[in-house]
Design a protein around this motif. Structure first.
Motif, PDB file in Angstrom:
ATOM      1  N   ALA A  29       0.850  -1.187   0.000  1.00 56.47           N
ATOM      2  CA  ALA A  29       0.000   0.000   0.000  1.00 56.47           C
ATOM      3  C   ALA A  29       0.884   1.235   0.000  1.00 56.47           C
ATOM      4  N   TYR A  30       0.479   2.227  -0.774  1.00 55.36           N
ATOM      5  CA  TYR A  30       1.170   3.506  -0.843  1.00 55.36           C
ATOM      6  C   TYR A  30       0.165   4.595  -0.473  1.00 55.36           C
ATOM      7  N   ILE A  31       0.626   5.598   0.253  1.00 52.39           N
ATOM      8  CA  ILE A  31      -0.201   6.775   0.530  1.00 52.39           C
ATOM      9  C   ILE A  31       0.574   7.972   0.021  1.00 52.39           C
ATOM     10  N   GLU A  32      -0.057   8.710  -0.874  1.00 56.67           N
ATOM     11  CA  GLU A  32       0.610   9.895  -1.399  1.00 56.67           C
ATOM     12  C   GLU A  32      -0.354  11.065  -1.420  1.00 56.67           C
ATOM     13  N   TYR A  38      -5.632  12.699  -0.408  1.00 57.39           N
ATOM     14  CA  TYR A  38      -4.608  11.673  -0.267  1.00 57.39           C
ATOM     15  C   TYR A  38      -5.075  10.436  -1.018  1.00 57.39           C
ATOM     16  N   ARG A  39      -4.164   9.824  -1.734  1.00 55.95           N
ATOM     17  CA  ARG A  39      -4.502   8.647  -2.537  1.00 55.95           C
ATOM     18  C   ARG A  39      -3.873   7.414  -1.907  1.00 55.95           C
ATOM     19  N   VAL A  40      -4.692   6.384  -1.712  1.00 55.62           N
ATOM     20  CA  VAL A  40      -4.216   5.068  -1.285  1.00 55.62           C
ATOM     21  C   VAL A  40      -4.174   4.215  -2.534  1.00 55.62           C
ATOM     22  N   ASN A  57      -9.093  10.040  -0.117  1.00 51.94           N
ATOM     23  CA  ASN A  57      -9.680  10.600   1.089  1.00 51.94           C
ATOM     24  C   ASN A  57      -9.106  11.993   1.293  1.00 51.94           C
ATOM     25  N   GLU A  58      -9.897  12.884   1.864  1.00 56.12           N
ATOM     26  CA  GLU A  58      -9.429  14.252   2.094  1.00 56.12           C
ATOM     27  C   GLU A  58      -8.510  14.365   3.297  1.00 56.12           C
ATOM     28  N   SER A  59      -8.536  13.383   4.203  1.00 53.53           N
ATOM     29  CA  SER A  59      -7.667  13.444   5.383  1.00 53.53           C
ATOM     30  C   SER A  59      -6.609  12.346   5.331  1.00 53.53           C
ATOM     31  N   PHE A  60      -5.437  12.664   5.845  1.00 56.26           N
ATOM     32  CA  PHE A  60      -4.362  11.678   5.875  1.00 56.26           C
ATOM     33  C   PHE A  60      -4.724  10.503   6.770  1.00 56.26           C
ATOM     34  N   ASP A  61      -5.323  10.788   7.926  1.00 55.31           N
ATOM     35  CA  ASP A  61      -5.691   9.716   8.844  1.00 55.31           C
ATOM     36  C   ASP A  61      -6.722   8.773   8.231  1.00 55.31           C
ATOM     37  N   GLY A  62      -7.674   9.326   7.495  1.00 54.97           N
ATOM     38  CA  GLY A  62      -8.663   8.491   6.809  1.00 54.97           C
ATOM     39  C   GLY A  62      -8.018   7.604   5.760  1.00 54.97           C
ATOM     40  N   ALA A  63      -7.060   8.155   5.035  1.00 51.94           N
ATOM     41  CA  ALA A  63      -6.342   7.373   4.023  1.00 51.94           C
ATOM     42  C   ALA A  63      -5.525   6.272   4.679  1.00 51.94           C
ATOM     43  N   LYS A  64      -4.878   6.597   5.780  1.00 49.49           N
ATOM     44  CA  LYS A  64      -4.063   5.594   6.487  1.00 49.49           C
ATOM     45  C   LYS A  64      -4.939   4.459   7.020  1.00 49.49           C
ATOM     46  N   GLU A  65      -6.086   4.785   7.588  1.00 47.16           N
ATOM     47  CA  GLU A  65      -7.005   3.755   8.098  1.00 47.16           C
ATOM     48  C   GLU A  65      -7.462   2.816   6.975  1.00 47.16           C
ATOM     49  N   LYS A  66      -7.797   3.402   5.827  1.00 46.06           N
ATOM     50  CA  LYS A  66      -8.244   2.577   4.698  1.00 46.06           C
ATOM     51  C   LYS A  66      -7.102   1.708   4.180  1.00 46.06           C
ATOM     52  N   ALA A  67      -5.890   2.255   4.138  1.00 42.25           N
ATOM     53  CA  ALA A  67      -4.727   1.478   3.689  1.00 42.25           C
ATOM     54  C   ALA A  67      -4.507   0.280   4.606  1.00 42.25           C
ATOM     55  N   ALA A  72      -4.836  -5.546   5.617  1.00 39.47           N
ATOM     56  CA  ALA A  72      -5.316  -6.659   6.441  1.00 39.47           C
ATOM     57  C   ALA A  72      -6.229  -7.585   5.637  1.00 39.47           C
ATOM     58  N   LYS A  73      -7.050  -6.995   4.808  1.00 40.62           N
ATOM     59  CA  LYS A  73      -7.998  -7.777   4.003  1.00 40.62           C
ATOM     60  C   LYS A  73      -7.293  -8.654   2.971  1.00 40.62           C
ATOM     61  N   TYR A  74      -6.215  -8.156   2.366  1.00 46.38           N
ATOM     62  CA  TYR A  74      -5.580  -8.869   1.260  1.00 46.38           C
ATOM     63  C   TYR A  74      -4.214  -9.465   1.586  1.00 46.38           C
ATOM     64  N   LYS A  75      -3.806  -9.460   2.862  1.00 35.80           N
ATOM     65  CA  LYS A  75      -2.482  -9.989   3.202  1.00 35.80           C
ATOM     66  C   LYS A  75      -2.357 -11.489   2.955  1.00 35.80           C
ATOM     67  N   ASP A  76      -3.470 -12.184   2.883  1.00 36.69           N
ATOM     68  CA  ASP A  76      -3.457 -13.618   2.599  1.00 36.69           C
ATOM     69  C   ASP A  76      -4.043 -13.934   1.228  1.00 36.69           C
ATOM     70  N   ALA A  77      -4.126 -12.955   0.361  1.00 33.07           N
ATOM     71  CA  ALA A  77      -4.695 -13.163  -0.980  1.00 33.07           C
ATOM     72  C   ALA A  77      -3.853 -14.178  -1.758  1.00 33.07           C
ATOM     73  N   ALA A  78      -4.522 -15.004  -2.509  1.00 36.89           N
ATOM     74  CA  ALA A  78      -3.835 -16.048  -3.269  1.00 36.89           C
ATOM     75  C   ALA A  78      -3.399 -15.565  -4.640  1.00 36.89           C
ATOM     76  N   ASP A  79      -4.085 -14.544  -5.155  1.00 33.16           N
ATOM     77  CA  ASP A  79      -3.838 -14.111  -6.526  1.00 33.16           C
ATOM     78  C   ASP A  79      -4.160 -12.635  -6.676  1.00 33.16           C
ATOM     79  N   LYS A  80      -3.522 -12.003  -7.641  1.00 31.54           N
ATOM     80  CA  LYS A  80      -3.772 -10.587  -7.925  1.00 31.54           C
ATOM     81  C   LYS A  80      -5.235 -10.347  -8.291  1.00 31.54           C
ATOM     82  N   ALA A  81      -5.878 -11.339  -8.888  1.00 33.74           N
ATOM     83  CA  ALA A  81      -7.279 -11.206  -9.285  1.00 33.74           C
ATOM     84  C   ALA A  81      -8.188 -10.955  -8.082  1.00 33.74           C
ATOM     85  N   ASP A  82      -7.775 -11.388  -6.888  1.00 32.91           N
ATOM     86  CA  ASP A  82      -8.571 -11.127  -5.683  1.00 32.91           C
ATOM     87  C   ASP A  82      -8.718  -9.626  -5.438  1.00 32.91           C
ATOM     88  N   LEU A  83      -7.672  -8.872  -5.726  1.00 29.21           N
ATOM     89  CA  LEU A  83      -7.710  -7.423  -5.546  1.00 29.21           C
ATOM     90  C   LEU A  83      -8.649  -6.763  -6.542  1.00 29.21           C
TER      91      LEU A  83
END
Length: 103
Positions: A29-32, A38-40, A57-67, A72-83
């Motif tokens: 994940a990247y936050i810029e 802010y883009r995640v 997201n307009e706030s950095f904290d909101g972007a960080k929470e979503k990142a 957490a949601k994709y840390k065990d993903a089996a394939d790029k297609a899951d994303l």
């Protein structure tokens, strides 16, 4: 000091490119800062190309929470297609970028 933050535990700041980065399993994940938001950006680790998930997201904290949520949601993903099934993936024809953004 970077965007008002000096350090974020668990995050790496790439000074050359101006973004925070964090890896979990096969995803990165990247936050810029863009002009007024802010883009995640979440991608499959080790592959270049268009982002697999993009959230804004307009706030950095909101972007960080979503990142952190997406990592957490994709840390065990089996394939790029899951994303690509995520609501915020540009590849999901029924997701945000197709049904809300392009309306």
């Amino acid at each position: 000091m970077i965007w008002g933050y000096t350090e974020l535990e668990g995050w790496h700041y790439a000074k050359k490119w101006g973004y925070y980065q964090r890896c979990e399993g096969p995803v990165v994940a990247y936050i810029e800062r863009m002009l007024s938001f802010y883009r995640v950006h979440v991608t499959w680790r080790g592959q270049l190309g268009m982002c697999d998930i993009e959230y804004r997201n307009e706030s950095f904290d909101g972007a960080k929470e979503k990142a952190l949520e997406l990592l957490a949601k994709y840390k065990d993903a089996a394939d790029k297609a899951d994303l690509h099934k995520d609501y915020f993936s540009p590849f999901n024809s029924e997701g945000y970028w197709q049904t809300v953004y392009y309306k």
